[in-house]
Design an enzyme around this catalytic site. Structure first.
Site, PDB file in Angstrom:
ATOM      1  N   GLY A 105      -5.206  -4.863  32.702  1.00  0.00           N
ATOM      2  CA  GLY A 105      -6.276  -5.051  31.737  1.00  0.00           C
ATOM      3  C   GLY A 105      -7.044  -6.334  31.902  1.00  0.00           C
ATOM      4  N   GLY A 109      -4.826   2.500  33.704  1.00  0.00           N
ATOM      5  CA  GLY A 109      -4.995   2.166  32.302  1.00  0.00           C
ATOM      6  C   GLY A 109      -6.389   2.498  31.810  1.00  0.00           C
ATOM      7  N   GLY A 110      -7.197   1.469  31.617  1.00  0.00           N
ATOM      8  CA  GLY A 110      -8.528   1.631  31.029  1.00  0.00           C
ATOM      9  C   GLY A 110      -9.411   2.646  31.720  1.00  0.00           C
ATOM     10  N   GLU A 166       3.852  -3.898  28.032  1.00  0.00           N
ATOM     11  CA  GLU A 166       3.403  -4.119  26.663  1.00  0.00           C
ATOM     12  C   GLU A 166       4.504  -3.783  25.668  1.00  0.00           C
ATOM     13  OE1 GLU A 166      -1.193  -3.245  27.960  1.00  0.00           O
ATOM     14  OE2 GLU A 166      -0.094  -1.722  26.823  1.00  0.00           O
ATOM     15  N   ASN A 171      -2.614   6.207  31.544  1.00  0.00           N
ATOM     16  CA  ASN A 171      -2.000   5.726  30.306  1.00  0.00           C
ATOM     17  C   ASN A 171      -3.114   5.331  29.337  1.00  0.00           C
ATOM     18  OD1 ASN A 171      -0.493   4.538  28.280  1.00  0.00           O
ATOM     19  ND2 ASN A 171       0.032   2.718  29.481  1.00  0.00           N
ATOM     20  N   SER A 194      -5.334  -2.566  36.817  1.00  0.00           N
ATOM     21  CA  SER A 194      -6.781  -2.557  37.055  1.00  0.00           C
ATOM     22  C   SER A 194      -7.177  -1.647  38.216  1.00  0.00           C
ATOM     23  CB  SER A 194      -7.300  -3.982  37.287  1.00  0.00           C
ATOM     24  OG  SER A 194      -7.061  -4.790  36.150  1.00  0.00           O
ATOM     25  N   GLU A 234       3.826  -2.704  38.061  1.00  0.00           N
ATOM     26  CA  GLU A 234       2.649  -3.173  37.342  1.00  0.00           C
ATOM     27  C   GLU A 234       2.724  -4.689  37.137  1.00  0.00           C
ATOM     28  OE1 GLU A 234       0.457   0.058  34.854  1.00  0.00           O
ATOM     29  OE2 GLU A 234       2.089  -0.790  33.691  1.00  0.00           O
ATOM     30  N   HIS A 291       7.106  -0.016  29.687  1.00  0.00           N
ATOM     31  CA  HIS A 291       5.826  -0.650  30.020  1.00  0.00           C
ATOM     32  C   HIS A 291       5.858  -2.104  29.563  1.00  0.00           C
ATOM     33  CE1 HIS A 291       1.525  -1.552  29.963  1.00  0.00           C
ATOM     34  NE2 HIS A 291       1.375  -0.516  30.780  1.00  0.00           N
ATOM     35  N   LYS A 297      -2.801   4.362  26.265  1.00  0.00           N
ATOM     36  CA  LYS A 297      -2.400   3.341  25.291  1.00  0.00           C
ATOM     37  C   LYS A 297      -2.850   3.769  23.887  1.00  0.00           C
ATOM     38  CE  LYS A 297      -2.431   0.050  29.055  1.00  0.00           C
ATOM     39  NZ  LYS A 297      -2.620  -1.337  29.498  1.00  0.00           N
TER      40      LYS A 297
END
Length: 239
Positions: A164, A224-225, A91, A4, A203, A158, A89, A6
């Site tokens: 994050g 994610g990141g 967020e 993802n 993470s 999640e 999600h 984002k």
């Protein structure tokens, strides 16, 4: 193994990413999905056209068309060549007031449009510390998937406190909740529950992917990141 992005990467950066990453990604025996921004979907689909990497969107509306400024429909995503879509999600739920009810409408529309929904659930730190994790996750699943029984579903656990933050749930914590989710799905979806894939997200990185994937009820991960950089190749190619 789903990534993802984002709100990251321009169209040019997307093309560059795939030029650099695709040669190293081995899809043998696993599904790889990358979810860039709406504007980069076309570039991502074109870049992966002759590969086994699939492209997903990060959100969609449940209506086909209408006065919904800034929204994108399932039909638009299908025409763009998208196969997956992330729905609900944390967020989106936190920053844009998405509810279990709106998530439910989106999941139904995605399935009707032959898009595979990746439905996100998970508790925040306060809920975990108060021992409310299982009750909260159960409510999210029951309401988000009300009236839905489909083996194409993907559910991503999640924990918000691990997204994050650099803090990853231990494999025991992740497996405990994913096992619980499997049980709830068994009550709701009965014979399809074992076919529904359950992902862990929070993470995820190259150093913890193998341990997470060794858990019985974790079928994959939502990254994610780490999906934005070269680490993603290592995550996909874990052994």
């Amino acid at each position: 193994i789903a990534g993802n992005w984002k709100m990251n990467k321009t169209c040019q950066q997307t093309r560059q990413y795939f030029e650099e990453m695709l040669p190293g990604i081995d899809c043998e025996g696993r599904d790889v999905v990358i979810c860039p921004t709406y504007l980069s979907l076309k570039d991502a689909v074109e870049a992966t056209a002759k590969t086994n990497v699939k492209i997903g969107a990060q959100n969609m509306h449940y209506e086909e068309s209408g006065a919904f400024t800034g929204e994108v429909s399932a039909e638009m995503l299908k025409e763009a060549g998208v196969q997956f879509v992330i729905i609900g999600h944390s967020e989106r739920r936190t920053y844009y007031a998405e509810t279990n009810e709106s998530v439910n409408k989106k999941v139904k529309k995605a399935l009707l449009s032959e898009l595979t929904p990746i439905v996100c659930v998970g508790e925040n730190l306060d809920q975990r510390q108060k021992g409310e994790t299982f009750d909260f996750v159960r409510e999210q699943i029951e309401k988000s998937l009300e009236g839905i029984n489909d083996e194409r579903l993907v559910v991503a656990y999640e924990p918000i406190w691990a997204i994050g933050t650099g803090v990853t749930a231990t494999s025991e914590q992740a497996e405990e909740v994913c096992e619980f989710i499997r049980g709830v799905l068994g009550e709701k979806c009965k014979e399809n529950s074992e076919k529904i894939r359950i992902l862990y997200g929070g993470s995820v990185n190259a150093s913890n992917i193998k341990e997470l994937m060794s858990c019985k009820d974790i079928d994959g991960v939502l990254v994610g990141g780490a999906s934005l950089k070269s680490d993603f190749v290592k995550i996909v190619n874990y052994e």
